[in-house]
Design an enzyme around this catalytic site. Structure first.
Site, PDB file in Angstrom:
ATOM      1  CG  HIS A   1      -2.073   0.968   1.167  1.00  0.00           C
ATOM      2  ND1 HIS A   1      -2.929   1.192   0.235  1.00  0.00           N
ATOM      3  CD2 HIS A   1      -2.400   2.232   1.853  1.00  0.00           C
ATOM      4  CE1 HIS A   1      -3.742   2.026   0.579  1.00  0.00           C
ATOM      5  NE2 HIS A   1      -3.388   2.913   1.248  1.00  0.00           N
TER       6      HIS A   1
ATOM      7  CG  HIS B   1      -1.780   6.987  -0.719  1.00  0.00           C
ATOM      8  ND1 HIS B   1      -2.468   6.041  -1.520  1.00  0.00           N
ATOM      9  CD2 HIS B   1      -2.104   6.629   0.549  1.00  0.00           C
ATOM     10  CE1 HIS B   1      -3.339   5.530  -0.928  1.00  0.00           C
ATOM     11  NE2 HIS B   1      -2.816   5.887   0.286  1.00  0.00           N
TER      12      HIS B   1
ATOM     13  CD  GLN C   1      -0.734  10.452   0.910  1.00  0.00           C
ATOM     14  OE1 GLN C   1      -0.356   9.947   1.933  1.00  0.00           O
ATOM     15  NE2 GLN C   1      -2.069  10.319   0.462  1.00  0.00           N
TER      16      GLN C   1
ATOM     17  CG  HIS D   1      -5.642   2.055   7.030  1.00  0.00           C
ATOM     18  ND1 HIS D   1      -4.102   2.179   7.316  1.00  0.00           N
ATOM     19  CD2 HIS D   1      -5.662   2.856   6.121  1.00  0.00           C
ATOM     20  CE1 HIS D   1      -3.728   3.087   6.381  1.00  0.00           C
ATOM     21  NE2 HIS D   1      -4.652   3.445   5.824  1.00  0.00           N
TER      22      HIS D   1
ATOM     23  CG  ASP E   1      -1.137   4.733   4.001  1.00  0.00           C
ATOM     24  OD1 ASP E   1      -1.293   5.276   2.628  1.00  0.00           O
ATOM     25  OD2 ASP E   1      -1.700   4.835   4.922  1.00  0.00           O
TER      26      ASP E   1
HETATM   27 ZN    ZN Z   1      -3.948   4.761   1.947  1.00  0.00          ZN
END
Ligand code: ZN
Length: 459
Positions: free
Chosen positions: A59, A61, A64, A274, A325
């Site tokens: 996971h 992104h 970010q 999550h 993440d």
């Molecule tokens: Zn996420």
């Protein structure tokens, strides 16, 4: 992308599906698959100390990453929360170009490889221009993710994200969310175009679908996504924040995990990201579905999400994998120990995830390797013939690791080590990290610096 040739990798010890073995020879074919694994073999080829399956980072992104460190001061709100962090993320998106996003993703993937991850499932929701209009080429941003994978050599499972609403009440997207939005028709077109670009990458790449969350899609969108995924994997954010649980409960009449258990045929093609907000009965029921829990311990800590009920989940046969993440820091060992430490802090206990047969580190590493591969729809996760050669070698000359065997070396690397413990990494046979450094590091870092300098000037 580096072309493969046949390779022989010899390891002093290796973690094989049935446990530790010595003097292991791994033959990797020109496609990047493991052709054979032989223990007790004479030393030959590329010699390493300890060979492990390299887990998928399930996971991320990528963009970010460039915000790391920018959200640690208190905002105007009396309490700084996930939601204040998200506002800054939206502001950041006003300035990010496709080329910025590609350069950041290449940097992130390079760091993931150096940290010991063998492949990546990218949860990709940044689709359009800052004002929300699509780019001339609908898959412009997805194409950038593929170009980054080409530069980094990291195996990619691309998960285009369907993001339709600003909340469960179907409210329109806020200005900061405009870059994410698609209706179903345009999303289907985006998925098809992204798939075409992905097909230009090596054969280990894969396409899945990600309905963003129960906030951003409606129940009938979920059915649409499952259909669109075909035999591919389905990923979704689920039950990350208490506020989200309340919103879903008010709208759908059930808590997010409870609702999904009742309304979707969960199986091992699902990855739920999550799940930090679960009741004990939800935890047990989710474990029994075979779905992978996508855990991101560092981001969950950074955003104050809560603690995943790992002890109960694993006890009931639950599968998990690790993602980075928000990419605030990229460290496989730190994610794994963060997962275990969160359990210890909550339960006032030690070695929570260890079993009578295997140490904590063994359970964490093997769990992340197997669960991550499943979540990415990738034939990997074990050092076994027929699977992609996603491999990581620990550095036997590292002062803390020298002379250690079996579970002890894994526990040492996870609980005291960092990226400096990693000597080599292969992604589907592409030998991208050598002597601890990515082979294209200088160019990727230079581009990342250039992008960050530009963003500093415009933000
Ligand atoms: Zn996420």
């Amino acid at each position: 992308m580096k072309m493969n040739t046949e390779q022989m990798i010899w390891a002093r010890q290796a973690l094989l599906p049935n446990g530790w073995a010595n003097d292991v020879l791994v033959h990797v074919d020109a496609l990047g698959q493991i052709a054979s694994v032989t223990s007790g073999a004479p030393r030959q080829g590329h010699v390493v100390d300890t060979l492990l399956p390299a887990p998928v980072n399930l996971h991320s992104h990528a963009f970010q990453r460039a915000m790391a460190g920018m959200t640690e001061a208190r905002g105007p709100d009396p309490r700084d929360t996930f939601w204040t962090w998200r506002r800054l993320m939206f502001r950041f998106l006003d300035h990010l170009t496709p080329d910025d996003a590609r350069a950041i993703a290449a940097m992130v993937q390079m760091e993931m490889l150096e940290a010991g991850f063998g492949a990546l499932a990218e949860f990709h929701y940044l689709h359009h221009q800052p004002d929300g209009r699509p780019y001339d080429k609908l898959s412009e941003m997805a194409d950038g993710m593929c170009a980054a994978a080409e530069q980094s050599g990291m195996g990619l499972t691309l998960l285009p994200v369907l993001y339709r609403f600003g909340g469960c009440d179907r409210r329109p997207l806020a200005p900061g969310q405009r870059r994410f939005g698609n209706d179903r028709d345009r999303f289907a077109q985006l998925v098809a175009e992204s798939g075409k670009t992905l097909a230009t990458l090596p054969a280990d790449s894969a396409l899945g679908i990600a309905p963003h969350s129960l906030r951003a899609v409606q129940p009938d969108d979920l059915a649409f996504c499952i259909d669109l995924a075909g035999s591919g994997v389905v990923h979704m954010h689920l039950a990350e924040q208490q506020e989200e649980v309340t919103e879903v409960q008010a709208s759908l009449g059930a808590r997010p995990v409870e609702w999904l258990l009742d309304n979707a045929a969960l199986s091992d093609r699902w990855c739920l990201i999550h799940c930090t907000q679960m009741t004990p009965s939800e935890t047990v029921a989710l474990a029994r579905t075979g779905a992978v829990a996508g855990l991101c311990p560092m981001t969950e800590a950074s955003l104050g999400d809560g603690i995943f009920d790992g002890a109960r989940f694993v006890e009931h046969g639950g599968r998990f994998g690790i993602g980075s993440d928000s990419n605030i820091r990229i460290s496989l060992t730190e994610e794994l120990r963060g997962l275990e430490y969160s359990q210890r802090l909550r339960d006032h206990s030690r070695a929570v995830l260890a079993t009578p047969d295997h140490s904590t580190g063994h359970v964490l590493w093997q769990g992340a390797a197997r669960g991550g591969a499943l979540a990415a729809g990738r034939a990997a996760g074990k050092i076994s013939s027929g699977l992609w050669a996603d491999l990581v070698a620990l550095d036997g000359h590292h002062p803390d690791l020298e002379g250690r065997d079996g579970d002890l070396i894994l526990d040492t690397a996870i609980f005291s080590g960092d990226t400096r413990c990693i000597a080599d990494v292969w992604s589907a046979g592409r030998h991208m990290v050598r002597a601890g450094e990515h082979v294209n590091k200088a160019g990727i870092v230079a581009e990342y610096r250039r992008v960050l300098a530009r963003l500093r000037d415009v933000m």
